[in-house]
Design an enzyme around this catalytic site. Structure first.
Site, PDB file in Angstrom:
ATOM      1  CG  HIS A 158      -1.783  -1.178   1.351  1.00 12.81           C
ATOM      2  ND1 HIS A 158      -2.565  -1.634   0.312  1.00 12.81           N
ATOM      3  CD2 HIS A 158      -1.990  -2.042   2.383  1.00 12.81           C
ATOM      4  CE1 HIS A 158      -3.216  -2.719   0.705  1.00 12.81           C
ATOM      5  NE2 HIS A 158      -2.873  -2.994   1.945  1.00 12.81           N
ATOM      6  CD  GLU A 218      -4.250  -4.018   5.128  1.00 18.34           C
ATOM      7  OE1 GLU A 218      -4.917  -3.356   4.307  1.00 18.34           O
ATOM      8  OE2 GLU A 218      -3.885  -5.180   4.913  1.00 18.34           O
ATOM      9  NE  ARG A 234      -4.730  -6.779  -6.149  1.00 14.11           N
ATOM     10  CZ  ARG A 234      -5.526  -5.728  -6.305  1.00 14.11           C
ATOM     11  NH1 ARG A 234      -5.277  -4.854  -7.273  1.00 14.11           N
ATOM     12  NH2 ARG A 234      -6.563  -5.557  -5.512  1.00 14.11           N
TER      13      ARG A 234
END
Length: 410
Positions: free
Chosen positions: A101, A136, A289
């Site tokens: 991220h 997260e 990704r």
């Protein structure tokens, strides 16, 4: 807006998702297809529905119409007129993509660049869906496996040595002789840049097949790497021939038990492998990704935002706060956008206070009941959830044997 209201939450049917885990939690009938993520929140791509007495409406629209009522003055002042966090239930049957991220600055630049190029928001090749970073926190609701951060280089060299794949001998030497900040980006580029190479390089189909066989061999042993090799071997079976497997070998294998958690910040490469958990993050869907996926891969973009540091991942547990309610334990996090805690109201119940911030409650075990003095009540069965706007009116939570996870602003 009432003191609390039930949420109807969308399910994301990503291919890696479990067919049964989310239906088992919510009591809904399985669809027969994968159900990967249950989203609780107001992200515009998949907002929850909230019934404020006028029928169910998307939570993001309700917040846009009355931000201070739904978020509170303090939250609007800090984060603007939007819910700053996104709450999820994640159910992985096979490996998620190997991903990183961005920071907020990287997200803002990436979003502006894709907007200028006219890439549609829903295009498969769109990387930056919004302008936000995405720290997260994942808390396991059962046994959970993940890859998280670069393993210390000496340990990775030892693992590759035991695999005994000749094409990786150069990697072993490099990991032992060169500093992590220099060797890790070089090996990651080599792993991802050689995918499909027919010359016998590390990412070639022949070498990937040899690595997979070696992983299966070590997984069947009782050696120190058996559990990690079993996880890598499963990922190889999930995505045969994917050069992301070599990148995955550079990462720590982590096993979580119920109630344990991982915090992931920007720049940390990771992939969730198996299990059910609750996940709380900044309200973003920005993911870069590089493998173990059928989705769009952006290797240069991922390399540009990755932090090349070798770390031992910290496995977190919830702890009572000093002077706080003994029914609530909090997971440590430095993120301003969110805080995750676990509530066990027990026989005496607990008072829910948060006059300055919104919150979402998710019942993960048993059955709970929200109520207000001389006011409404709401039953939350396992898998049920509710939105609570800021209020000075005391709200009570009861439920012997119930467990809830609470998402609110940090």
């Amino acid at each position: 807006m009432p003191l609390f209201a039930p949420l109807t939450n969308p399910v994301r049917p990503y291919a890696w998702g479990s067919v049964t885990a989310i239906p088992a939690l919510t009591g809904a009938a399985p669809t027969g297809g994968p159900q990967a993520e249950l989203w609780l929140g107001a992200h515009p791509s998949a907002p929850s529905l909230l019934d404020d007495g006028h029928g169910p409406r998307p939570l993001d629209r309700l917040i846009a119409e009355a931000p201070e009522e739904f978020l509170g003055e303090a939250t609007v002042r800090r984060f603007g007129p939007r819910l700053p966090f996104l709450f999820k239930v994640l159910a992985a049957e096979r490996a998620l993509s190997l991903q990183v991220h961005p920071t907020r600055a990287q997200a803002e630049a990436g979003f502006a660049a894709e907007e200028a190029l006219g890439v549609p928001p829903d295009a498969p090749e769109r990387v930056y869906k919004d302008r936000d970073h995405k720290p997260e926190l994942l808390c396991a609701l059962g046994d959970f496996e993940a890859l998280c951060g670069f393993r210390p280089t000496a340990a990775t060299a030892a693992l590759l040595d035991r695999l005994a794949v000749p094409a990786l001998a150069g990697w072993v030497s490099a990991l032992r002789l060169r500093p992590a900040a220099e060797v890790l980006p070089a090996l990651l580029r080599q792993a991802l840049g050689d995918g499909g190479d027919a010359t016998g390089g590390p990412g070639s189909a022949a070498v990937l097949k040899e690595v997979t066989a070696a992983l299966e061999r070590l997984a069947a042993s009782d050696g120190p790497d058996a559990a990690a090799c079993a996880a890598y071997a499963r990922a190889a079976r999930d995505y045969p021939g994917d050069p992301g497997l070599l990148a995955a070998l550079l990462l720590n294998h982590v096993r979580l038990r119920t109630g344990q958690a991982l915090h992931l910040d920007a720049g940390v490469p990771h992939a969730y492998l198996r299990g059910l958990g609750v996940e709380l993050m900044a309200n973003s869907d920005n993911v870069l990704r590089c493998g173990l996926t059928a989705k769009h891969i952006d290797v240069p973009g991922l390399l540009a935002v990755t932090v090349f540091e070798a770390v031992e991942p910290a496995v977190l547990t919830a702890a009572l706060t000093a002077g706080g309610d003994p029914s609530e334990s909090c997971f440590p996090s430095l993120a301003a956008e969110f805080r995750l805690s676990r509530l066990r109201p027990g026989d005496t119940g607990v008072r829910i206070d948060r006059a300055d911030a919104p919150q979402i409650l998710l019942c993960t075990a048993g059955e709970a009941r929200l109520s207000a003095p001389d006011g409404p009540s709401l039953r939350l069965a396992r898998g049920g959830s509710a939105y609570l706007p800021p209020t000075t009116v005391p709200v009570r939570l009861d439920g012997p044997g119930a467990e809830l996870h609470r998402a609110t602003v940090g």
